[in-house]
Enzyme design. Sequence first.
Site, PDB file in Angstrom:
ATOM      1  CB  THR A 223      -0.881  -0.006   1.265  1.00  0.00           C
ATOM      2  OG1 THR A 223      -1.833  -1.050   1.131  1.00  0.00           O
ATOM      3  CG2 THR A 223      -1.603   1.320   1.501  1.00  0.00           C
ATOM      4  NE  ARG A 251     -10.277  -5.856   3.039  1.00  0.00           N
ATOM      5  CZ  ARG A 251      -9.187  -5.105   3.128  1.00  0.00           C
ATOM      6  NH1 ARG A 251      -8.779  -4.393   2.102  1.00  0.00           N
ATOM      7  NH2 ARG A 251      -8.494  -5.064   4.240  1.00  0.00           N
ATOM      8  N   GLY A 253     -11.100  -1.797   2.490  1.00  0.00           N
ATOM      9  CA  GLY A 253     -10.181  -1.718   3.624  1.00  0.00           C
ATOM     10  C   GLY A 253     -10.226  -0.364   4.320  1.00  0.00           C
ATOM     11  CG  ASP A 254      -6.749   0.627   6.584  1.00  0.00           C
ATOM     12  OD1 ASP A 254      -6.605  -0.208   5.647  1.00  0.00           O
ATOM     13  OD2 ASP A 254      -5.786   1.191   7.124  1.00  0.00           O
ATOM     14  CB  THR A 274       0.396   0.411   5.304  1.00  0.00           C
ATOM     15  OG1 THR A 274       0.563  -0.905   4.768  1.00  0.00           O
ATOM     16  CG2 THR A 274       1.668   0.826   6.028  1.00  0.00           C
ATOM     17  N   GLY A 275      -1.620  -1.778   6.811  1.00  0.00           N
ATOM     18  CA  GLY A 275      -1.745  -2.943   7.689  1.00  0.00           C
ATOM     19  C   GLY A 275      -3.074  -3.624   7.419  1.00  0.00           C
ATOM     20  CB  THR A 276      -4.846  -6.402   9.076  1.00  0.00           C
ATOM     21  OG1 THR A 276      -3.625  -7.128   9.017  1.00  0.00           O
ATOM     22  CG2 THR A 276      -6.000  -7.324   8.724  1.00  0.00           C
ATOM     23  N   GLY A 277      -6.533  -3.905   7.147  1.00  0.00           N
ATOM     24  CA  GLY A 277      -7.492  -2.808   7.143  1.00  0.00           C
ATOM     25  C   GLY A 277      -8.658  -2.991   8.091  1.00  0.00           C
TER      26      GLY A 277
HETATM   27  N1  ASP Z   1      -4.462  -1.411   4.684  1.00  0.00           N
HETATM   28  C1  ASP Z   1      -4.628  -2.062   3.405  1.00  0.00           C
HETATM   29  C2  ASP Z   1      -5.996  -2.693   3.360  1.00  0.00           C
HETATM   30  O1  ASP Z   1      -6.364  -3.345   4.314  1.00  0.00           O
HETATM   31  C3  ASP Z   1      -3.609  -3.112   3.107  1.00  0.00           C
HETATM   32  C4  ASP Z   1      -2.166  -2.787   3.423  1.00  0.00           C
HETATM   33  O2  ASP Z   1      -1.848  -1.698   3.898  1.00  0.00           O
HETATM   34  O3  ASP Z   1      -1.306  -3.650   3.178  1.00  0.00           O
HETATM   35  O4  ASP Z   1      -6.654  -2.591   2.368  1.00  0.00           O
END
Ligand code: ASP
Length: 362
Positions: A223, A251, A253-254, A274-277
């Site tokens: 991301t 889906r 994300g964040d 960035t991370g698990t949205g």
């Molecule tokens: N945050 C992003 C999402 O969940 C993914 C990522 O940052 O790797 O869509």
Amino acid sequence: MSSPKRPLLICAGLTAMVAALSGSQLAGAAERSAPPAPAAAPQQQARESVIKDVVLAVHGGAGSLPRGSLTPEQEKAYRDGLTRAVQAGYALVKDGKPVLDAVEKAVNVLEDDPNFNAGKGAVFNTDAEHELDAAIMNGKDLRSGAVAGVHNTKNPISLARAVMEKSPHVLMAGRGADQFALRNGFAYTTQDYFWTQKRWDQLLAAKGRAGARSPAHTEVGGTVGAVAVDRSRDVATATSTGGLTNKQVGRIGDSPIVGAGTYANNRTVAISCTGTGEVFIRGTAAHDISALIEYARRPVEKAAAEVITKKITALGATGAAIALTPRGDLATPHSTKGVINAYVTRDGKIVTRIYDDETPAT
Ligand code: ASP
């Protein structure tokens, strides 16, 4: 339903070990001739590190990129891409252009770079399609625009800006967002434009398909995001992503959710996460960092570390953020082993940090 897990999840104990290791490495470099410091001090320093006089910073995703995992050509491609993004945004700030222009342009460069999971190079969903999310936000007036599940726009962050400036809305999704793009003069981009071998291999691997090539060299989400501040101390942020590999169709994300993956406020900070949205949405991560600064008067590095390395990990996910204050203080907390990022300071000096050991662990 359990939340999707990133490919690389590290436990809190390991995170602490990495933090301790990086802390002592930092102390070793800075104070080679000094008497040994108490064990906790350098770790604390690394956890709350802040970089001063930053004008613009970008990230290219949280995850892990250990030294030795890239060929010299791949390393150069990452560093060159980040450098081009930072230079493009910095040039606009120097020219006195709106800070929104700077973050949009920096993200455009990364969207066009196939190494990152945004625009060209975005990951695939369960149906082997690309659905793109992006958001942009202006710290001066809290104006924001976002798009989610976009299929046919080359640069989703520019479409997000158009939503902000050319519609009365903040967030547009799916078919309506694609139609809005065409009505506002964005060229129709076919899905094959976004295709890369690396992301295709990741999809096949996620589906457990035979014939998948060996796993990609990087476990970084990819991301992208940018934060910037200008001479008037106006801040802005932009985030763009293809989301998570093998995500369900539809889906979101964040990244396109104001206050979750993206937030900017001149009173506090500009943030791109960035991370698990799913977890960043539940934890209202970006706004929480801002709120800790605004209401609890925390310095940015403490506020950002609190949310990214404590709250988000306690909710079950790992990730990172870049957070830049109107004074030019940059924090880059991460609970993953690393986060790809780069920044430029007021004197024009550009620093790129791609390997795990280049950005202090938090
Ligand atoms: N945050 C992003 C999402 O969940 C993914 C990522 O940052 O790797 O869509």
